[in-house]
Scaffold this motif. Structure first.
Motif, PDB file in Angstrom:
ATOM      1  N   SER A 412       0.841  -1.192   0.000  1.00  0.00           N
ATOM      2  CA  SER A 412       0.000   0.000   0.000  1.00  0.00           C
ATOM      3  C   SER A 412       0.882   1.251   0.000  1.00  0.00           C
ATOM      4  O   SER A 412       0.654   2.192  -0.766  1.00  0.00           O
ATOM      5  N   PHE A 413       1.923   1.237   0.837  1.00  0.00           N
ATOM      6  CA  PHE A 413       2.873   2.353   0.850  1.00  0.00           C
ATOM      7  C   PHE A 413       3.509   2.531  -0.529  1.00  0.00           C
ATOM      8  O   PHE A 413       3.594   3.628  -1.062  1.00  0.00           O
ATOM      9  N   ARG A 414       3.954   1.440  -1.081  1.00  0.00           N
ATOM     10  CA  ARG A 414       4.613   1.487  -2.398  1.00  0.00           C
ATOM     11  C   ARG A 414       3.647   2.047  -3.448  1.00  0.00           C
ATOM     12  O   ARG A 414       3.998   2.945  -4.223  1.00  0.00           O
ATOM     13  N   ASP A 415       2.421   1.524  -3.473  1.00  0.00           N
ATOM     14  CA  ASP A 415       1.462   1.949  -4.492  1.00  0.00           C
ATOM     15  C   ASP A 415       1.131   3.447  -4.368  1.00  0.00           C
ATOM     16  O   ASP A 415       0.881   4.111  -5.370  1.00  0.00           O
ATOM     17  N   GLN A 416       1.146   3.949  -3.128  1.00  0.00           N
ATOM     18  CA  GLN A 416       0.898   5.380  -2.925  1.00  0.00           C
ATOM     19  C   GLN A 416       2.093   6.230  -3.349  1.00  0.00           C
ATOM     20  O   GLN A 416       1.996   7.454  -3.385  1.00  0.00           O
ATOM     21  N   HIS A 417       3.200   5.565  -3.637  1.00  0.00           N
ATOM     22  CA  HIS A 417       4.415   6.293  -4.018  1.00  0.00           C
ATOM     23  C   HIS A 417       4.865   5.972  -5.433  1.00  0.00           C
ATOM     24  O   HIS A 417       6.053   5.877  -5.712  1.00  0.00           O
ATOM     25  N   ILE A 418       3.873   5.733  -6.281  1.00  0.00           N
ATOM     26  CA  ILE A 418       4.153   5.662  -7.719  1.00  0.00           C
ATOM     27  C   ILE A 418       3.327   6.788  -8.347  1.00  0.00           C
ATOM     28  O   ILE A 418       2.101   6.761  -8.288  1.00  0.00           O
ATOM     29  N   THR A 419       4.008   7.768  -8.893  1.00  0.00           N
ATOM     30  CA  THR A 419       3.296   8.904  -9.464  1.00  0.00           C
ATOM     31  C   THR A 419       3.493   8.938 -10.984  1.00  0.00           C
ATOM     32  O   THR A 419       4.626   8.871 -11.457  1.00  0.00           O
ATOM     33  N   THR A 420       2.399   9.016 -11.696  1.00  0.00           N
ATOM     34  CA  THR A 420       2.477   9.134 -13.149  1.00  0.00           C
ATOM     35  C   THR A 420       2.545  10.616 -13.495  1.00  0.00           C
ATOM     36  O   THR A 420       1.700  11.392 -13.051  1.00  0.00           O
ATOM     37  N   VAL A 421       3.579  11.019 -14.222  1.00  0.00           N
ATOM     38  CA  VAL A 421       3.723  12.437 -14.573  1.00  0.00           C
ATOM     39  C   VAL A 421       3.964  12.610 -16.068  1.00  0.00           C
ATOM     40  O   VAL A 421       4.442  11.673 -16.733  1.00  0.00           O
ATOM     41  N   ASP A 422       3.655  13.802 -16.552  1.00  0.00           N
ATOM     42  CA  ASP A 422       3.781  14.064 -17.982  1.00  0.00           C
ATOM     43  C   ASP A 422       4.603  15.286 -18.322  1.00  0.00           C
ATOM     44  O   ASP A 422       4.733  15.632 -19.490  1.00  0.00           O
ATOM     45  N   ASN A 423       5.115  15.960 -17.299  1.00  0.00           N
ATOM     46  CA  ASN A 423       6.002  17.087 -17.632  1.00  0.00           C
ATOM     47  C   ASN A 423       7.091  17.195 -16.575  1.00  0.00           C
ATOM     48  O   ASN A 423       7.023  16.571 -15.502  1.00  0.00           O
ATOM     49  N   TRP A 424       8.099  17.967 -16.890  1.00  0.00           N
ATOM     50  CA  TRP A 424       9.310  17.999 -16.082  1.00  0.00           C
ATOM     51  C   TRP A 424       9.079  18.583 -14.688  1.00  0.00           C
ATOM     52  O   TRP A 424       9.628  18.104 -13.699  1.00  0.00           O
ATOM     53  N   ASP A 425       8.246  19.594 -14.602  1.00  0.00           N
ATOM     54  CA  ASP A 425       7.951  20.177 -13.288  1.00  0.00           C
ATOM     55  C   ASP A 425       7.321  19.138 -12.366  1.00  0.00           C
ATOM     56  O   ASP A 425       7.712  18.992 -11.213  1.00  0.00           O
ATOM     57  N   ASP A 426       6.333  18.434 -12.911  1.00  0.00           N
ATOM     58  CA  ASP A 426       5.665  17.409 -12.110  1.00  0.00           C
ATOM     59  C   ASP A 426       6.646  16.299 -11.725  1.00  0.00           C
ATOM     60  O   ASP A 426       6.559  15.730 -10.636  1.00  0.00           O
ATOM     61  N   PHE A 427       7.550  16.011 -12.648  1.00  0.00           N
ATOM     62  CA  PHE A 427       8.554  14.971 -12.393  1.00  0.00           C
ATOM     63  C   PHE A 427       9.362  15.340 -11.159  1.00  0.00           C
ATOM     64  O   PHE A 427       9.479  14.560 -10.208  1.00  0.00           O
ATOM     65  N   LEU A 428       9.898  16.559 -11.160  1.00  0.00           N
ATOM     66  CA  LEU A 428      10.729  17.010 -10.033  1.00  0.00           C
ATOM     67  C   LEU A 428       9.903  17.082  -8.751  1.00  0.00           C
ATOM     68  O   LEU A 428      10.369  16.690  -7.680  1.00  0.00           O
ATOM     69  N   ARG A 429       8.662  17.561  -8.869  1.00  0.00           N
ATOM     70  CA  ARG A 429       7.806  17.704  -7.700  1.00  0.00           C
ATOM     71  C   ARG A 429       7.487  16.330  -7.107  1.00  0.00           C
ATOM     72  O   ARG A 429       7.551  16.138  -5.892  1.00  0.00           O
ATOM     73  N   ALA A 430       7.190  15.370  -7.995  1.00  0.00           N
ATOM     74  CA  ALA A 430       6.814  14.022  -7.511  1.00  0.00           C
ATOM     75  C   ALA A 430       7.967  13.345  -6.791  1.00  0.00           C
ATOM     76  O   ALA A 430       7.760  12.584  -5.843  1.00  0.00           O
ATOM     77  N   LEU A 431       9.187  13.627  -7.230  1.00  0.00           N
ATOM     78  CA  LEU A 431      10.350  13.023  -6.554  1.00  0.00           C
ATOM     79  C   LEU A 431      10.445  13.513  -5.115  1.00  0.00           C
ATOM     80  O   LEU A 431      10.923  12.802  -4.234  1.00  0.00           O
ATOM     81  N   GLU A 432       9.987  14.762  -4.906  1.00  0.00           N
ATOM     82  CA  GLU A 432      10.025  15.309  -3.542  1.00  0.00           C
ATOM     83  C   GLU A 432       8.778  14.904  -2.766  1.00  0.00           C
ATOM     84  O   GLU A 432       8.855  14.534  -1.606  1.00  0.00           O
ATOM     85  N   PRO A 470      -0.296   0.441 -15.135  1.00  0.00           N
ATOM     86  CA  PRO A 470      -1.147   0.758 -16.295  1.00  0.00           C
ATOM     87  C   PRO A 470      -0.288   1.032 -17.532  1.00  0.00           C
ATOM     88  O   PRO A 470       0.777   1.656 -17.411  1.00  0.00           O
ATOM     89  N   ASP A 471      -0.724   0.533 -18.650  1.00  0.00           N
ATOM     90  CA  ASP A 471      -0.003   0.789 -19.898  1.00  0.00           C
ATOM     91  C   ASP A 471      -0.680   1.957 -20.619  1.00  0.00           C
ATOM     92  O   ASP A 471      -1.820   1.845 -21.067  1.00  0.00           O
ATOM     93  N   HIS A 472       0.023   3.085 -20.673  1.00  0.00           N
ATOM     94  CA  HIS A 472      -0.587   4.261 -21.305  1.00  0.00           C
ATOM     95  C   HIS A 472      -0.184   4.416 -22.759  1.00  0.00           C
ATOM     96  O   HIS A 472      -0.430   5.443 -23.364  1.00  0.00           O
ATOM     97  N   GLY A 473       0.469   3.424 -23.300  1.00  0.00           N
ATOM     98  CA  GLY A 473       0.891   3.513 -24.690  1.00  0.00           C
ATOM     99  C   GLY A 473       2.003   4.530 -24.879  1.00  0.00           C
ATOM    100  O   GLY A 473       2.737   4.841 -23.949  1.00  0.00           O
ATOM    101  N   SER A 474       2.124   5.073 -26.072  1.00  0.00           N
ATOM    102  CA  SER A 474       3.224   5.970 -26.380  1.00  0.00           C
ATOM    103  C   SER A 474       2.919   7.393 -25.907  1.00  0.00           C
ATOM    104  O   SER A 474       1.800   7.707 -25.506  1.00  0.00           O
ATOM    105  N   GLY A 475       3.951   8.225 -25.929  1.00  0.00           N
ATOM    106  CA  GLY A 475       3.801   9.600 -25.467  1.00  0.00           C
ATOM    107  C   GLY A 475       5.051  10.386 -25.782  1.00  0.00           C
ATOM    108  O   GLY A 475       5.756  10.069 -26.749  1.00  0.00           O
ATOM    109  N   HIS A 476       5.347  11.377 -24.936  1.00  0.00           N
ATOM    110  CA  HIS A 476       6.519  12.214 -25.191  1.00  0.00           C
ATOM    111  C   HIS A 476       7.397  12.318 -23.964  1.00  0.00           C
ATOM    112  O   HIS A 476       6.904  12.439 -22.845  1.00  0.00           O
ATOM    113  N   CYS A 477       8.702  12.300 -24.205  1.00  0.00           N
ATOM    114  CA  CYS A 477       9.690  12.305 -23.135  1.00  0.00           C
ATOM    115  C   CYS A 477       9.451  13.471 -22.181  1.00  0.00           C
ATOM    116  O   CYS A 477       9.261  14.610 -22.612  1.00  0.00           O
TER     117      CYS A 477
END
Lengths: 494, 494
Positions: A412-432, A470-477
């Protein structure tokens, strides 16, 4: 000696060290980077070894033992391998000391230099494939399914008990196969074994996947891994399994006559887990009061503590406690009875909490009158009363329940700590916040991978196998915006 | 590959090597003096480890793990210890390799020299006692009863598979006690454990005794040993247990507060057996056709071999053999079924004789009609027929019988090779014929001991504990004629 433990929130790294040292798992040593595994920690390792060894043998493997030393030139035979391991290794250059003519001690005897230096094995692919050359002639000699329990040395500059030490204990499987398919199957099978071990025995949920090329084992064609999450939001690689292709067979010229009567290079795998897993156990489950060990691996599953006010009570309680001890031993539990008289029950409660014993039974006069024991779970601190006449069944059930609940708690802890992000700001924020794994698109280039690491300290933990996330298919880096075929899993890691 | 074995009478040393290599116990390696323990040899070691480990735990010991490396100065702390071990040790001087600017390989990076060289442990007293210093404050911390399973390295110049290799596997017990009496008791207790292991599991009769000062472990006050006899008449030290007095406690300043509130140096023991015991097993029991492994340790206790002339027979035999295999597995035997079709039964018979499997079952159509299997003992080659409906009991009894008979066979040989002599001519003659142990008076001086070794190549194996050999009281030294209090046991030895 004070057993005060630094709270996780105050200093996670110090909390970890406190737990390891004060619970008696391990100790520092006089040798830089090397640790002493104390009896309690070693008993835990023995339980882990026993379960893994059984799983290896059930999948057809045999144990063997290869030399500690590797001739220096062997390392150079496989180009990627030497790059990965020559940087940090212990080198034996001499084979004798002599009395120091200038003083009382001993010095290296300059006349006893080795013709070729020897490396203390950082991993054994090279010495083993040099041996397999003499064992393999035809397809009839294949597969070879061998595992080795051994110590290895990697000269780490920054070391941490269990997680990163110059010497550590591990197992390394080294298998040889007639076809690429069979070797690939083996590499995947052993990752499944590791997954089962982590989840069913360590109560540690893991994500299975493939490493990016930059994170591959030095010499592998493909590295599979299981990745776990620690409570500080950092990932920990809990096991790896490598498809080595024909790389080591080519480096050591190991060919076999296949069924078509043709010479062919042998296909290889290697796979390993180490005492590092003890560090993972500590960090995934422990709390500010100490370890929480999963019942299936705990050296002590049940601790019995007597409670009394005077010698008469003490005698009564002692007799009853011994009876329960024998009953539980006979039922196959790893149970201990602590009848030390110079410390109070409360001190013992704290001590066994610190040591992570899953279940504590207390027994006093009142409990005896009511024909029951007080049981306290280490994981939830839930208090229960167990009737004398159903002890083994109830305790068996409780330990099973604790094992399962610990897994679900960690999951449950692990699942609450997987964040799906789509932009760099969110990426950095999710790591924190929340920290943990970040599930994001990546353009597939090593350059971007390096850049992301530089900017965020996060690495690609794995490209997860299908069916887990979840498999979200293709996207952008997430960094470059370039096309990406699928999301991969990033995290800061141990 | 030819499996032809050199007969013992022709070349005993070559016979030994042939057995070790061709039975699949071990192999040479690319590293001078280091061997590869192959799966069959390692399975034997695992069985030995399991039994010893149980005996250690039953006597209150716990396992732990200490560093592979020992700082060079540690060796010098105990004067006798450094004399004994500095001469032949692997020295780590550097911690990094780098690309050779002059070519394609790697060289030792001269900038990565260690400040203090590290020795690969030849034995762990020094690093362990340096650690015990931090663990021991008061008598309450004692005793410490720890064992370690580990690899060690002694740079032997002349090596032989299992018997003398640069690296070997062993266990080393290291205990700490509050009194000399308790430490002495421990040293004697562990010698008893080794005796029981050698005799009950290895079917190897041993003589227990004390080493002469010249043969003592470097750093010990007293060394106890068990000595076994090989078929070529040479003795082999099968285990040692040392009373270390306060030597290592003084060297590493390990003091404790005793019950009288006084600071006192801690008392110590150490004790060990190694993979050398596998060499002893080979040489004590094997014959010109191969190994003979005692049932309690044999990786395969029972081998089932099908015998058939055509595919119809093969199918019938196969079904019945699988049934027997399952029955015996369920009964807890280590049993295998060899249904390979590309070699004939006779080839398999020879193969499993070579590998020393205690009991061979053959099963053909005739046996099935008669509801029985043919059983052949490896030790006596006796052939018996065992009815299907009593297989587990009969096989259990047979394996017990083989275990006992192997011990008595070895003991009878050993007893025939102990010669009591009273003069130097007889001494020399007895070493040649019958060979083995020579029981003779010695004047107790190291000078005479050395002289006897120079003249005869025989050493004092031990001063036997009472009750094993006849006590003839005092007499005169076999070489010097000087007074001697008691006879001691000489032999040429491995």
């Amino acid at each position: 000696m004070s057993k005060a433990i630094t709270p996780r929130a105050q200093d996670y790294a110090q909390w970890y060290n406190d737990l390891v040292i004060k619970s008696g798992l391990a100790d520092y040593s006089a040798v830089r980077g090397c640790m002493v595994i104390k009896p309690y920690g070693y008993a835990l390792w023995e339980n882990m070894q026993a379960e893994l060894d059984k799983m290896f043998k059930d999948t057809g493997h045999q144990n063997a033992y290869f030399p500690l030393f590797i001739p220096k030139t062997f390392l150079s035979r496989e180009a990627a391998h030497v790059e990965g391991f020559a940087k940090e290794c212990a080198v034996v250059t001499h084979y004798r000391l002599k009395n120091d003519p200038a003083g009382g001690g001993v010095i290296v005897d300059p006349e006893a230099a080795l013709e070729e230096e020897l490396i203390v094995r950082p991993t054994s692919e090279t010495i083993i494939w040099n041996t397999y050359k003499t064992w393999i002639q035809s397809y009839r000699d294949l597969p070879i399914l061998i595992n080795q329990w051994a110590n290895v040395v990697r000269w780490e500059m920054r070391t941490r008990l269990f997680l990163r030490t110059a010497e550590f204990l591990w197992q390394e499987g080294h298998t040889a196969h007639a076809t690429a398919e069979e070797a690939m199957e083996e590499a995947r099978r052993m990752l499944d074994v590791y997954t089962q071990f982590a989840e069913s025995f360590m109560a540690l949920p893991v994500i299975r996947g493939v490493k990016s090329p930059a994170e591959r084992f030095a010499g592998a064609v493909e590295t599979f891994c299981i990745e776990a999450l620690m409570q500080d939001g950092k990932a920990l690689q809990a096991g790896t399994s490598h498809f080595l292709g024909q790389n080591f067979a080519r480096a050591f010229d190991v060919q076999f006559l296949n069924k078509n009567n043709e010479q062919e290079y042998v296909w290889a795998t290697s796979w390993g887990v180490s005492t590092r897993l003890i560090g993972a156990l500590v960090m995934a489950h422990g709390d500010d009061d100490g370890l929480k060990l999963p019942p299936k691996l705990a050296p002590i599953q049940v601790i019995i503590i007597p409670v009394y006010k005077n010698d008469t009570q003490r005698a009564t309680v002692h007799t009853q406690a011994l009876e329960i001890l024998e009953q539980l031993k006979k039922a196959g539990f790893r149970v201990q009875y602590d009848d030390a008289d110079h410390v109070r029950p409360g001190w013992k409660y704290a001590e066994y909490e610190l040591r992570g014993v899953p279940l504590r039974l207390s027994l006093g006069e009142r409990e005896i009158q009511q024909h029951q024991v007080e049981a306290v779970r280490r994981d939830t601190r839930e208090k229960l009363y167990l009737p004398f006449d159903q002890l083994p069944e109830k305790i068996g059930d409780l330990l099973d329940q604790i094992q399962q609940d610990m897994f679900h708690q960690a999951k449950s802890f692990r699942d609450q700590h997987i964040t799906t992000v789509d932009n760099w700001d969110d990426f950095l924020r999710a790591l924190e916040e929340p920290g943990g794994f970040v599930y994001a698109h990546w353009d597939g280039t090593p350059e971007t991978e390096i850049r992301i690491k530089e900017l965020s300290k996060a690495t690609i933990r794995c490209i997860p196998f299908p069916g887990q996330l979840p498999d979200h298919g293709s996207g952008h880096c997430v960094l470059t915006g370039k096309p990406s075929a699928r999301r991969v899993l990033f995290a800061r890691a141990y």
